[in-house]
Design an enzyme around this catalytic site. Structure first.
Site, short mmCIF file in Angstrom:
data_model
loop_
_atom_site.label_atom_id
_atom_site.label_comp_id
_atom_site.label_asym_id
_atom_site.label_seq_id
_atom_site.Cartn_x
_atom_site.Cartn_y
_atom_site.Cartn_z
CD GLU A 33 -9.86 -2.03 4.60
OE1 GLU A 33 -8.92 -1.33 4.18
OE2 GLU A 33 -11.03 -1.94 4.19
NE ARG A 257 1.69 0.95 0.37
CZ ARG A 257 0.80 -0.03 0.63
NH1 ARG A 257 0.92 -1.20 0.11
NH2 ARG A 257 -0.24 0.23 1.39
CE LYS A 267 -5.17 -5.54 2.07
NZ LYS A 267 -5.63 -5.31 3.45
P1 ATP Z 1 -3.00 -3.16 0.09
O1 ATP Z 1 -2.73 -1.94 -0.74
O2 ATP Z 1 -2.33 -4.37 -0.42
O3 ATP Z 1 -4.45 -3.37 0.35
P2 ATP Z 1 -2.90 -1.99 2.64
O4 ATP Z 1 -1.82 -1.14 3.17
O5 ATP Z 1 -4.17 -1.35 2.27
O6 ATP Z 1 -2.31 -2.86 1.48
P3 ATP Z 1 -3.67 -3.03 5.15
O7 ATP Z 1 -4.39 -4.28 5.50
O8 ATP Z 1 -4.35 -1.75 5.39
O9 ATP Z 1 -3.24 -3.16 3.65
O10 ATP Z 1 -2.21 -3.04 5.79
C1 ATP Z 1 -1.82 -3.53 7.04
C2 ATP Z 1 -0.42 -3.07 7.32
O11 ATP Z 1 0.50 -3.62 6.36
C3 ATP Z 1 -0.31 -1.57 7.21
O12 ATP Z 1 0.41 -1.08 8.31
C4 ATP Z 1 0.41 -1.35 5.91
O13 ATP Z 1 1.09 -0.17 5.91
C5 ATP Z 1 1.30 -2.59 5.81
N1 ATP Z 1 1.63 -2.88 4.41
C6 ATP Z 1 0.77 -3.15 3.41
N2 ATP Z 1 1.42 -3.31 2.24
C7 ATP Z 1 2.74 -3.15 2.50
C8 ATP Z 1 3.94 -3.19 1.70
N3 ATP Z 1 3.88 -3.44 0.39
N4 ATP Z 1 5.11 -3.00 2.32
C9 ATP Z 1 5.16 -2.75 3.63
N5 ATP Z 1 4.09 -2.70 4.44
C10 ATP Z 1 2.88 -2.88 3.90
MG MG Z 2 -5.80 -0.56 3.19
#
Ligand code: ATP
Ligand code: MG
Length: 553
Positions: A33, A257, A267
């Site tokens: 995102e 994760r 983020k």
């Molecule tokens: P955040 O909570 O930091 O905003 P998010 O999952 O909302 O993380 P996205 O941009 O939606 O961020 O994630 C893009 C991809 O990265 C998704 O497939 C997500 O599952 C993966 N991802 C994000 N954080 C992690 C993590 N800590 N470990 C493994 N994969 C991750």
């Molecule tokens: Mg997200």
């Protein structure tokens, strides 16, 4: 990777799918995102998704999951692309969930026509109340009784902008008694009169994550849609939409994760650190973002190696940041050019060295490299050594410089301290030494053996530099376990600036891509703040793991 490693659970699944002929090749996607910069958790997802299609026939798409107009920005899109390329991966197609807004709208209309979706005028509180609880079934309201024709007309009116934000939502009609709360008539669309970074003001209704994600996967014919464990309960809904719409059956797989010790990886929290100026920006070298690590001097190889070593798991866990540091240290040891930089200078005058003479000595760029090149290191009568490498009254076993004691200057000569010069306050301002002319490194016929070797620079040719030393951004290992606001655990000493260091002249030609080992100091990289007047270097990591030792004390 040199060692044969056993397959992870996704590789096992994929090998089976390929062997069965279920898919001729695989298609994965990385779906960020664009609401922030990528962090190390994303790096692990990138290495996984792109790594699978490097290993097996197929390709990976980069899909921006940009269905929430409020938090998204083109700046983030650019940084994400830049970070993935820097990590060494190539996507097949650059795609945006917002490109599918028309298709998604049509899918919603299809569900309405099938009697599987309805427009609901309830407030979000009412909807939450109707949902029930995990132990009690929910219930529907009168809006669920609307006819197909009425729903079609209302949904079109929602799209046409006839209602204010929050006035209505489109919901799927599934099962208000499902043990899975997400199946209890989930919201598909909400009204949001907001400008979108790509579609502008074309839309005032936006699809929810669950309605966008699986269908976007399906449109791209993603075979293995890999996400993190919190989406396990969403899988039923993911499959339901695809089944009801009769579209390409993408399948979702989940892995845990990854979190790192002494930092946060969300983020939302990282944005707070930036906005409240606890750090200098998303690319502050203390941040666990890819851009921060890059600025800190991490190499893509070391990050990939780290992700490879931690692998993937089904249970969420906290990975020791020491492992990441180990990986970068190992890589930098192989590639870093060796240089000498004095952080806290003490002047040494070699009294028996001719006054105007400057000798160019040779120093290996990298002793780890059998084909190492050499750089010139000027040697002259006046040098700087570190203050801490001299003691007037040393304890036993102090093998550095002290009155009457000898040390070797790296790549140069053995010197002996003859005299200490102090100012009126008794502060040592200069140390006067003599050198052994026949003790030159590589051609030492002096027969003298010394235990200490010091780094040094020649005063006249030294270039002033600022050196930035970093420590953990937080003082506690596991921030998820720590009570209260995470910001109270910010380490007040995470940045130490050495303002007046002196570097050997070979560093004048430093480039952003070049990594250095400053002898006895650690691994360094030039910082973009560097100017022609003052070079600025960041310490990527220390030479040895001083942290592990600290903890054992
Ligand atoms: P955040 O909570 O930091 O905003 P998010 O999952 O909302 O993380 P996205 O941009 O939606 O961020 O994630 C893009 C991809 O990265 C998704 O497939 C997500 O599952 C993966 N991802 C994000 N954080 C992690 C993590 N800590 N470990 C493994 N994969 C991750
Ligand atoms: Mg997200």
């Amino acid at each position: 990777m040199s060692e044969e490693k056993s397959l992870n659970f996704l590789e096992e699944i994929i090998e089976q799918h390929l062997a069965e002929g279920k898919y001729p090749h695989i298609v994965t996607r990385f779906p960020p995102e664009p609401n922030g910069y990528l962090h190390m958790g994303h790096a692990s997802s990138i290495c996984l998704n792109f790594g699978l299609t490097k290993k097996y026939p197929g390709y990976t798409n980069l899909r921006f999951d940009d269905t929430n107009p409020v938090t998204e920005d083109t700046e983030y899109v650019e940084s994400i692309k830049n970070d993935i390329k820097w990590l060494g991966f190539e996507w097949k197609n650059e795609l945006y969930a917002s490109d599918y807004f028309d298709s998604l709208y049509k899918y919603a209309v299809t569900l309405i026509e099938k009697g599987l979706a309805y427009v609901d005028d309830s407030s979000s509180e009412e909807i939450a109340a109707q949902k029930g609880t995990p132990t009690q079934p929910g219930y529907r309201n009168q809006y669920a009784e609307r006819s197909v024709a009425e729903n079609l007309a209302l949904f079109a009116a929602m799209k046409a902008g006839e209602f204010p934000d929050g006035a209505k939502v489109l919901r799927a009609k599934i099962d208000m008694a499902s043990p899975n709360m997400l199946m209890r008539d989930p919201i598909l669309y909400r009204i949001k009169h907001a400008h979108h970074h790509r579609t502008g003001d074309t839309w005032c209704i936006y699809p929810m994550y669950d309605f966008a994600h699986g269908q976007s996967d399906s449109i791209e014919e993603i075979t293995h849609s890999i996400c993190t464990m919190e989406f396990v309960p969403h899988r039923e809904l993911y499959d339901w939409f695809i089944a009801q719409l009769g579209i390409y059956p993408s399948k979702q797989y989940e892995f845990a994760r990854r979190n790192l010790t002494y930092t946060v990886m969300s983020k939302r929290k990282l944005l707070q650190l930036v906005n409240e100026q606890h750090v200098a920006g998303w690319d502050d070298p203390r941040m666990p973002t890819i851009s921060g690590l890059r600025r800190r001097g991490y190499t893509p190889e070391s990050i990939r190696e780290f992700c490879d070593r931690i692998g993937i798991a089904k249970r969420e866990n906290l990975v020791d940041v020491g492992l990441l540091e180990f990986c970068v240290r190992e890589h930098l040891n192989k590639i870093a050019l060796r240089r000498m930089v004095v952080f806290d200078p003490l002047k040494v005058v070699i009294t028996n060295y001719p006054e105007a003479q400057v000798e160019l000595l040779q120093g290996e760029d990298n002793p780890e490299d059998p084909n190492t090149t050499y750089r010139d290191i000027p040697f002259s009568r006046e040098l700087y050594i570190e203050q801490e490498d001299f003691m007037e009254s040393p304890p036993k076993k102090y093998f550095r410089l002290a009155p009457g004691q000898m040390v070797r200057l790296k790549h140069a000569y053995i010197i002996q301290c003859d005299e200490v010069v102090k100012d009126a306050n008794g502060k040592i301002i200069e140390v006067r030494c003599s050198y052994l002319p026949n003790s030159k490194s590589g051609n030492d016929t002096s027969g003298v053996h010394v235990k200490g070797t010091l780094h040094w620079v020649s005063v006249a040719q030294a270039i002033p530099a600022e050196v930035r030393l970093y420590d953990r951004l937080f003082t506690v290992e596991d921030l998820d376990e720590a009570e209260g606001d995470f910001k109270q655990y910010i380490n007040p000493n995470s940045l130490e600036v050495v303002g007046a260091a002196f570097a050997e002249p070979a560093l004048a030609s430093s480039t952003a891509d070049q990594r250095y080992q400053f002898l006895r100091k650690g691994y360094f990289v030039i910082d973009p703040d560097s100017t022609t007047e003052k070079m600025v270097f960041n310490r990527t990591v220390t030479l040895k793991d001083t942290w592990a030792k600290e903890q054992k004390k």
